[in-house]
Scaffold this motif. Structure first.
Motif, short mmCIF file in Angstrom:
data_model
loop_
_atom_site.label_atom_id
_atom_site.label_comp_id
_atom_site.label_asym_id
_atom_site.label_seq_id
_atom_site.Cartn_x
_atom_site.Cartn_y
_atom_site.Cartn_z
N PRO A 4 14.92 1.78 -23.71
CA PRO A 4 15.87 1.86 -22.59
C PRO A 4 17.03 2.82 -22.84
O PRO A 4 17.52 3.46 -21.90
CB PRO A 4 16.36 0.42 -22.43
N ILE A 5 17.46 2.96 -24.13
CA ILE A 5 18.57 3.89 -24.43
C ILE A 5 18.12 5.33 -24.20
O ILE A 5 18.86 6.15 -23.65
CB ILE A 5 19.07 3.68 -25.88
N GLN A 6 16.88 5.63 -24.61
CA GLN A 6 16.32 6.99 -24.38
C GLN A 6 16.24 7.27 -22.87
O GLN A 6 16.56 8.37 -22.41
CB GLN A 6 14.93 7.09 -25.00
N ASP A 36 20.01 -6.16 -22.93
CA ASP A 36 21.38 -6.07 -23.47
C ASP A 36 22.35 -6.00 -22.28
O ASP A 36 22.30 -5.08 -21.46
CB ASP A 36 21.49 -4.80 -24.33
N LYS A 37 23.25 -7.00 -22.20
CA LYS A 37 24.17 -7.09 -21.05
C LYS A 37 25.04 -5.86 -20.90
O LYS A 37 25.26 -5.34 -19.80
CB LYS A 37 25.05 -8.34 -21.18
N LYS A 38 25.57 -5.38 -22.03
CA LYS A 38 26.46 -4.22 -21.99
C LYS A 38 25.74 -3.00 -21.45
O LYS A 38 26.26 -2.26 -20.61
CB LYS A 38 27.01 -3.96 -23.41
N LEU A 39 24.49 -2.79 -21.95
CA LEU A 39 23.68 -1.65 -21.50
C LEU A 39 23.34 -1.79 -20.01
O LEU A 39 23.36 -0.81 -19.26
CB LEU A 39 22.40 -1.54 -22.35
N LEU A 40 23.03 -3.03 -19.58
CA LEU A 40 22.71 -3.26 -18.16
C LEU A 40 23.89 -2.84 -17.27
O LEU A 40 23.71 -2.21 -16.23
CB LEU A 40 22.39 -4.74 -17.92
N GLY A 41 25.12 -3.19 -17.72
CA GLY A 41 26.32 -2.81 -16.95
C GLY A 41 26.44 -1.30 -16.81
O GLY A 41 26.74 -0.79 -15.73
N ILE A 42 26.19 -0.58 -17.92
CA ILE A 42 26.29 0.90 -17.90
C ILE A 42 25.23 1.48 -16.96
O ILE A 42 25.50 2.40 -16.19
CB ILE A 42 26.14 1.46 -19.34
N LEU A 43 23.99 0.92 -17.04
CA LEU A 43 22.88 1.44 -16.22
C LEU A 43 23.18 1.24 -14.72
O LEU A 43 22.96 2.16 -13.92
CB LEU A 43 21.57 0.75 -16.60
N TYR A 44 23.66 0.04 -14.38
CA TYR A 44 24.00 -0.21 -12.97
C TYR A 44 25.12 0.71 -12.50
O TYR A 44 25.09 1.27 -11.40
CB TYR A 44 24.43 -1.67 -12.77
N SER A 65 28.74 -3.53 -7.93
CA SER A 65 29.07 -4.97 -7.97
C SER A 65 28.34 -5.66 -9.12
O SER A 65 28.91 -6.53 -9.79
CB SER A 65 28.69 -5.64 -6.65
N ARG A 66 27.08 -5.27 -9.34
CA ARG A 66 26.32 -5.88 -10.46
C ARG A 66 26.95 -5.52 -11.80
O ARG A 66 27.00 -6.34 -12.72
CB ARG A 66 24.86 -5.39 -10.41
N ALA A 67 27.42 -4.28 -11.92
CA ALA A 67 28.08 -3.85 -13.16
C ALA A 67 29.38 -4.63 -13.36
O ALA A 67 29.71 -5.04 -14.48
CB ALA A 67 28.35 -2.35 -13.12
N ILE A 68 30.12 -4.88 -12.26
CA ILE A 68 31.39 -5.62 -12.34
C ILE A 68 31.13 -7.09 -12.68
O ILE A 68 31.91 -7.71 -13.40
CB ILE A 68 32.17 -5.47 -11.01
N ASP A 69 30.01 -7.63 -12.19
CA ASP A 69 29.65 -9.02 -12.53
C ASP A 69 29.46 -9.19 -14.04
O ASP A 69 29.76 -10.24 -14.61
CB ASP A 69 28.36 -9.43 -11.80
N ILE A 70 28.94 -8.11 -14.69
CA ILE A 70 28.72 -8.16 -16.15
C ILE A 70 30.04 -7.95 -16.88
O ILE A 70 30.34 -8.63 -17.86
CB ILE A 70 27.67 -7.09 -16.54
#
Length: 926
Positions: A4-6, A36-44, A65-70
């Protein structure tokens, strides 16, 4: 399995390269794999940035909004959501997000600037909102106040209607208890207040699906129907318009973008069906007024049959036939002379017949048509009762209604055992109403020539007997119309006259006598026009009729009465008088062959020749036919059927043949009346109306003929005549009209281009027919003033400029003037074309010299202007021209003494020499 990071890094690379689609795909794939919650926030957050760039603001706000929820303090996500919310108009929510951003980073200038901007926008919005709210409140207070004077109340009502037409205003009325307040206005029972409320509701429903649905449910379909049932023509019409607006908004027929609120309305099918059933119930309700019934029929006519016959879905028609065909037949079979009849206007039964015809035409296969016919048969035969004459009358009246609508269905029912016998029995009755119904049914049954033979053998003697014996004028006139109709079964064929010499003239004379008698009621005089509609097939009859000015005036006056069922008969009479019906061209060889094989050959009446037709047209114009035609065009759309429109278009075209008569047509409003005929109706009707428009626009001042915005409506019909399936005369007249219009304003030229006329005009510049080619070139000469047209000529890979240059070498003087004028304007506007001109053909210099040596000063002038443009455009080009024989031509013309008739040409030649001197290519002779 991908990392996912790549994928996130890959998405970042795509984003930096402005490839947002692939960036979204990479972030989406990474979201599926990451836990990874942090990575999910960045992706959103990153995907929200992509959606912002793609202007998909709803999705951008959702991802942010999804990123802010994280991570509630994700400042980038907060700012991106703020940007998205601002774009969708949610300023208060956007303000809260940027406020949080400014709290986290108080020195960030971007956040502070956005905060200030949104704050002022919200203040402005609130100011407008409160101002609108107070205006709405004030208007309702005035309208509902008992002591308010009439003028103030009318002004408040009009302001409310105007406010409701704007989306923001409509929303404020809706939010400020507007529905209940408008219902209070309706409860006052004051017609003006009811109209104001209904028109306000219409404005609020226009183009807003959710609001239209809410209003429909809050008021209730039954309540809207009860308002439309009020015996007040304007209220019925306004309520009909409200229903139409609701139907358009619910079905999406208004062609408007409904935005986010559309998602709030899940399915409108149930509401539309409920409206349909309510309208069908209105048809047979005694409580419904005559105007309300007419409007219910109009709504069914407009909304049930398919608007596009290519659509396979005719479910609304099938639903209406199943639930309401017998109800429509009941309206068609009403007799106003009997007690307990439904309230009806003079037009109700014709509107019902038109609806029946539209429903039948909308059926797609034989089983559907058989079901329609069987239902009608069951309804009619079920009415026959030897012990109840009123039921028998309803049955025969229903057959008359079907014969005026879906003729084939009515004709089959008329041929059923017992139907014709019943007509004969009614004819022999002593009661006036029995004879009236039977004679009218006989008249309608003999509409088509192929069917008339059956009636001729069975009905002529019957009608003659009634005509001779009865002393009742109403029955006498109808019997006469039946005889007129049967007498004209041979059409305009002089050899196929049904009655003895002079009989048709006698019948026509009697019809004219009845028509001019003001003591006879309008309904009966209408039948006199029906008779003339058939008798004027005979040239002697139409010649006598146009000479009888009182009879013409009486017929024109009838078109202005409330009974609009007369329109088709009047239009048919005028078509016959102007000979504007279609005539097959008869080849002499085929005539000889037919005579040899003893076959019938149609004969032309001597009075159907061109000079007699022209005289009849002049007489009609003098009698005021244009005023009558413009009045007919304004009739209700349900009564003014497409076939009637076609007849009116034919008459207009015949009247506009002579250029001298077009001024009268324009002066009496004929130009304006033609526009709706050219835009709606049968293809043939639209073509005829468009051709009449072209003739008027070609020779009149378009600003007078089509005042205001109407001038722009004329262009589409004119462009439709440029199609290759139209004949040469239509192409030619259309090009002349477009030339006249394109010479007026830039806005008109742009409208012509918008209607995609340019390729068609260019095609006609290649036409073999000299006049069409000349007209197309003259039109292009005006259109080259447009920058878009100039760019077309500058584009590589086409021969447009070459064609203009070669047309300058043609022998046709008018063609040369147009082509040279276009070249002169193009080379003046675009210097690049001066160079391009020398590359399109090797003969360019020779053609230019020919223009400059022409014996017509206007062509010479255009030639010298082109030379001047080329000299001033480029020094090398100037050198080429000066080194050729062009210098000698310029010198000879430039040295000529001043001459008022040739001055423009002499001045242009001198300007060329001065420009060459400025370059140092020539020196003055001292």
């Amino acid at each position: 399995m991908e990392d996912p990071i790549q994928l996130k890094d890959e998405g970042n690379t795509y984003f930096q390269a402005n490839d947002y689609e692939n960036a979204i795909q990479s972030y989406t794939n990474a979201l599926k794999l990451s836990k990874d919650k942090k990575l999910l926030g960045i992706l959103y957050r990153n995907r929200a940035a992509c959606y912002l760039k793609k202007e998909n603001y709803a999705q951008a706000a959702s991802d942010a909004s999804r990123a802010i929820d994280i991570d509630a303090s994700d400042i980038k996500a907060l700012y991106r959501r703020c940007q998205a919310l601002e774009k969708v108009g949610k300023l208060d929510q956007a303000f809260k997000d940027v406020q949080r951003c400014a709290t986290i980073e108080p020195k960030n200038q971007t956040f502070l600037e956005t905060l200030r901007r949104l704050g002022s926008e919200i203040q402005e919005k609130l100011k407008v909102q409160f101002s609108t709210d107070s205006r709405v409140k004030q208007m309702f207070e005035i309208l509902l106040g008992e002591e308010t004077d009439k003028e103030k109340r009318e002004k408040a009502a009009n302001n409310l209607i105007v406010l409701a037409r704007e989306d923001a205003g409509a929303e404020r009325i809706f939010q400020n208890n507007g529905i209940n307040l408008l219902m209070e206005l309706i409860k006052t029972k004051n017609p003006e207040m009811i109209l104001a409320a209904i028109r306000t509701f219409s404005g609020m429903c226009t183009g807003h699906k959710a609001r239209a649905t809410a209003i429909l449910h809050l008021i209730g379909i039954e309540k809207i129907c009860s308002i439309m049932a009020i015996d007040h023509e304007e209220i019925a019409l306004a309520t009909c318009n409200l229903f139409q607006t609701i139907c358009d908004s619910l079905s999406g027929e208004d062609k408007k973008e409904h935005g986010n609120e559309e998602a709030l309305v899940l399915d409108t099918t149930k509401d539309l069906k409920a409206i349909l059933l309510a309208l069908l119930e209105m048809l047979i309700s005694q409580k419904v007024s005559s105007h309300g019934r007419d409007q219910a029929l109009n709504l069914l006519s407009k909304n049930v049959p398919r608007t596009d016959v290519r659509s396979p879905d005719n479910s609304k028609t099938l639903f209406t036939i199943d639930h309401g065909l017998k109800k429509i037949l009941k309206v068609a079979g009403q007799l106003v002379d009997l007690p307990d009849h439904l309230p009806m206007t003079e037009n109700t039964q014709l509107i019902a017949s038109i609806l029946l015809n539209k429903l039948y035409d909308d059926l797609r296969c034989d089983p559907e048509r058989d079901n329609f016919r069987v239902t009608c048969e069951e309804y009619v035969t079920g009415k026959f009762d030897p012990n109840n004459m009123e039921k028998n009358l309803h049955a025969i009246q229903t057959v008359s209604g079907l014969l005026q609508g879906p003729f084939d269905v009515g004709n089959k029912i008329a041929g059923l055992t017992g139907v014709m016998e019943m007509m004969v029995a009614l004819c022999g009755s002593d009661r006036e109403i029995d004879q009236l119904v039977a004679v009218e049914a006989l008249i309608h049954a003999s509409t088509k020539m192929s069917k008339a033979t059956f009636i001729i053998t069975n009905g002529v003697s019957l009608l003659k007997d009634i005509y001779k014996k009865t002393k009742n004028e109403k029955i006498k006139i109808r019997a006469l119309v039946g005889l007129c109709k049967l007498g004209s079964a041979g059409g305009d064929d002089y050899a196929l006259r049904q009655f003895a010499e002079g009989s048709t003239e006698k019948l026509a004379k009697q019809c004219r006598k009845w028509l001019c008698n003001p003591n006879i009621d309008v309904r009966t005089r209408k039948w006199a026009v029906e008779g003339l509609a058939y008798l004027t097939m005979d040239a002697d009859v139409k010649d006598d009729f146009v000479e009888d000015e009182p009879a013409l005036q009486a017929m024109f006056e009838l078109t202005k009465s409330t009974d609009k069922t007369i329109l088709y008969a009047v239009a048919s009479t005028l078509v016959n008088c102007t000979n504007s019906y279609d005539k097959k061209e008869i080849m002499p060889e085929l005539v000889q062959l037919a005579k040899f094989s003893k076959q019938h050959v149609p004969e032309q009446h001597p009075k159907d020749k061109k000079d007699f037709i022209e005289k009849r047209v002049k007489r009609l114009l003098k009698a005021g036919v244009i005023s009558a035609l413009t009045c007919m065009v304004k009739a209700d759309s349900a009564i003014l059927t497409d076939p009637t429109k076609e007849l009116l278009a034919r008459v207009f075209l015949a009247l506009s043949e002579d250029p001298k008569d077009r001024g009268i047509i324009v002066a009496q409003g004929g130009g304006k009346a033609l526009i709706p005929l050219a835009l709606e109706g049968t293809e043939l009707g639209k073509t005829r109306a468009s051709h009449a428009l072209a003739k008027i626009a070609a020779t009149s001042n378009p600003e007078i003929a089509f005042p205001g915005e109407r001038i722009y409506e004329v262009i589409r019909p004119l462009v439709s005549l440029l199609s290759t399936d139209k004949d040469g005369l239509q192409n030619f007249d259309s090009l002349l009209a477009l030339t006249n219009l394109s010479g007026m304003t830039e806005k008109l030229r742009l409208k012509i281009l918008k209607e995609k006329a340019l390729p068609e005009i260019e095609n006609y510049m290649f036409e073999d027919h000299e006049q069409i080619r000349q007209a197309a070139t003259e039109c292009m000469c005006n259109l080259v003033l447009c920058k878009d047209v100039q760019e077309n000529y500058m584009a590589d890979g086409n021969d447009k400029l070459k064609l203009l240059v070669l047309l300058c070498a043609e022998d046709d003087v008018k063609l040369q003037i147009a082509a040279a004028g276009a070249l002169a304007m193009l080379t003046a506007a675009q210097k690049k074309l001066c160079t391009k001109l020398t590359t399109v053909t090797t003969q360019w210099l020779e053609i230019l010299q020919r223009l400059c040596l022409h014996d017509r000063p206007e062509i010479q002038h255009r030639g010298f202007v082109i030379v001047y443009n080329m000299i001033t455009a480029d020094k090398d080009l100037a050198k080429t021209l000066i080194e050729s024989e062009m210098l000698e031509i310029l010198s000879v013309i430039g040295k000529q003494p001043d001459n008022p008739k040739r001055q423009p040409m002499i001045d242009a030649a001198r300007s060329c020499l001065v420009a060459a001197m400025d370059y140092g290519l020539i020196k003055p002779f001292s």
